[in-house]
Design an enzyme around this catalytic site. Sequence first.
Site, PDB file in Angstrom:
ATOM      1  N   GLU A 167      83.310  87.001  61.378  1.00 45.73           N
ATOM      2  CA  GLU A 167      82.402  86.096  61.206  1.00 45.73           C
ATOM      3  C   GLU A 167      82.166  85.745  59.532  1.00 45.73           C
ATOM      4  O   GLU A 167      82.425  86.623  58.987  1.00 45.73           O
ATOM      5  CB  GLU A 167      80.890  86.456  61.765  1.00 45.73           C
ATOM      6  CG  GLU A 167      80.264  87.610  61.123  1.00 45.73           C
ATOM      7  CD  GLU A 167      79.159  88.287  61.939  1.00 45.73           C
ATOM      8  OE1 GLU A 167      79.326  88.013  63.269  1.00 45.73           O
ATOM      9  OE2 GLU A 167      78.238  88.269  61.422  1.00 45.73           O
ATOM     10  N   HIS A 204      74.508  85.012  64.261  1.00 47.55           N
ATOM     11  CA  HIS A 204      73.912  86.169  63.807  1.00 47.55           C
ATOM     12  C   HIS A 204      72.514  86.115  63.518  1.00 47.55           C
ATOM     13  O   HIS A 204      72.136  86.287  62.392  1.00 47.55           O
ATOM     14  CB  HIS A 204      74.908  86.824  62.782  1.00 47.55           C
ATOM     15  CG  HIS A 204      74.669  88.201  62.443  1.00 47.55           C
ATOM     16  ND1 HIS A 204      75.687  89.051  61.952  1.00 47.55           N
ATOM     17  CD2 HIS A 204      73.785  89.094  62.696  1.00 47.55           C
ATOM     18  CE1 HIS A 204      75.115  90.356  62.074  1.00 47.55           C
ATOM     19  NE2 HIS A 204      74.054  90.293  62.475  1.00 47.55           N
ATOM     20  N   ARG A 223      77.591  94.413  66.690  1.00 46.02           N
ATOM     21  CA  ARG A 223      78.382  93.810  65.444  1.00 46.02           C
ATOM     22  C   ARG A 223      79.836  93.245  65.883  1.00 46.02           C
ATOM     23  O   ARG A 223      80.361  93.682  66.983  1.00 46.02           O
ATOM     24  CB  ARG A 223      78.809  94.942  64.410  1.00 46.02           C
ATOM     25  CG  ARG A 223      77.760  95.478  63.471  1.00 46.02           C
ATOM     26  CD  ARG A 223      77.419  94.211  62.481  1.00 46.02           C
ATOM     27  NE  ARG A 223      76.388  94.617  61.554  1.00 46.02           N
ATOM     28  CZ  ARG A 223      75.225  94.304  61.723  1.00 46.02           C
ATOM     29  NH1 ARG A 223      74.847  93.714  62.712  1.00 46.02           N
ATOM     30  NH2 ARG A 223      74.374  94.510  60.514  1.00 46.02           N
TER      31      ARG A 223
HETATM   32  C1  DGY Z   1      70.707  93.953  61.127  1.00 49.66           C
HETATM   33  O1  DGY Z   1      70.002  94.153  60.441  1.00 49.66           O
HETATM   34  O2  DGY Z   1      71.744  94.752  61.136  1.00 49.66           O
HETATM   35  C2  DGY Z   1      71.094  92.483  61.881  1.00 49.66           C
HETATM   36  O3  DGY Z   1      72.355  92.388  62.378  1.00 49.66           O
HETATM   37  C3  DGY Z   1      70.914  91.451  60.714  1.00 49.66           C
HETATM   38  O4  DGY Z   1      70.276  90.343  61.426  1.00 49.66           O
END
Ligand code: DGY
Length: 327
Positions: free
Chosen positions: A273, A291, A244
Amino acid sequence: MNNKNKPPKILVARAIFPEALAKLEESFEVRSNQEDRIFTPEELQKALSEVQGALVAGSERIDASALAQARELKVVANISVGYNNFDVPAMTAAGVMATNTPDVLTDTTADFGFALLMATARRVTESEHWVRAGHWDKWSIVNNPLGMDLHHSTVGIIGMGRIGQGIAKRALGFGMNVIYHNRSHLSDADEKACGAKYASMEELLRTADHVVLVLPYSAESHHTIGAKEIALMKPTATLINIARGGIVDDAALAQALQAGRIFAAGLDVFEGEPSVHPELLKCKNIVLAPHIASATEKTRRAMVDLAVENLRAGLDGKRPPSLINSI
Ligand code: DGY
C-alpha cells in the site's frame, strides 16, 4: 543562547493537526512536513541525521540505513500502534528509543473492523454501486445483492490482542459464536469476557463464517493467509483484514474472489500500500478501504498526543509511556 540551552531539534515526518504542531514549536526547533509528501529513503536518512527526536508513521521505515547518519537521535515515536515499519533491533543497536500508540485506538479500530465485516457480509458498497448505476428498477426478491448473516454465525478472529478482543465483544452483541487463534491462549477470565473459544488455525478456517485478521505483521506472519488457507475456508465465508498488508497473499486472494472460492473480502490494508493489487481492483465481491481503521478525529488526535508525550519523555531523559525497546 549557548548550545546547551538550544531547543532540541525534531522531525515531524507527516502532517499533523496544526494545533499539535504549534505546541511542539513552543518547545522544539521543528522540521515539519505539513505538505505530507512522503520522504524518499535518502531524504529520511538526511532528516534523521539533523534531529534528536522524530515523529513518524508507517510510511517511514526506520532501519539501520535510515539511522546510518543519525548521531544525535534519541527517540522515534510512531503515530501508530503497529510498528512493522521499525527495525527494532537496529534501533536498539543505534541507542534509539522506539515508541508506539497502544490503547488509544483500540475501540475505534475494533468498531471499524466490525463495520468492514458488516459492509462485506451485507455487500454494502456493491449495493451502493448498484444504486448509482441505476439498477434499482431491477429490484427483486431474489435479484438484490444478497448477503450473508452475521447474527448467529461464527466469527473466527486471528490475533486476539486488545483489538481482537474488542471485535469479539462486539460480536457477542450480535449473538455470534466467537472462536479465536492466537500465539497464546487468553486467560480464562479474558476468554469469558469475550465469550471466545480457542481454535487451531485449521479448525478456525474450516469453521468460521467470517474470518477477521488482527495479528501484528512480522516475518513469521507474512502470508498467514494464502491459497492453501483460503482453500480451507467455507465458500460462503468472508475474510476481513484490518491487520497489515502482507498478512494476506493479495494475489491469491484476488484469484479466490474471482473464482468465487470464498464469498467476499473486506480489506483496510494491502501488500505494497498505497498500491492495491490490480486483480483485487477488478473484484466485485470486495470492500476496499485506505487503511482507516483508526481514523476518527478524536482517535487520531489521541494518537498524535500520545506520540508527542512519548517524544517529550524520551528527549527529557525519561522513560516514554509506550516504549517498545530497552535502551
Ligand atoms: C495502527 O495504528 O497500527 C493502525 O494501523 C494505523 O491506523
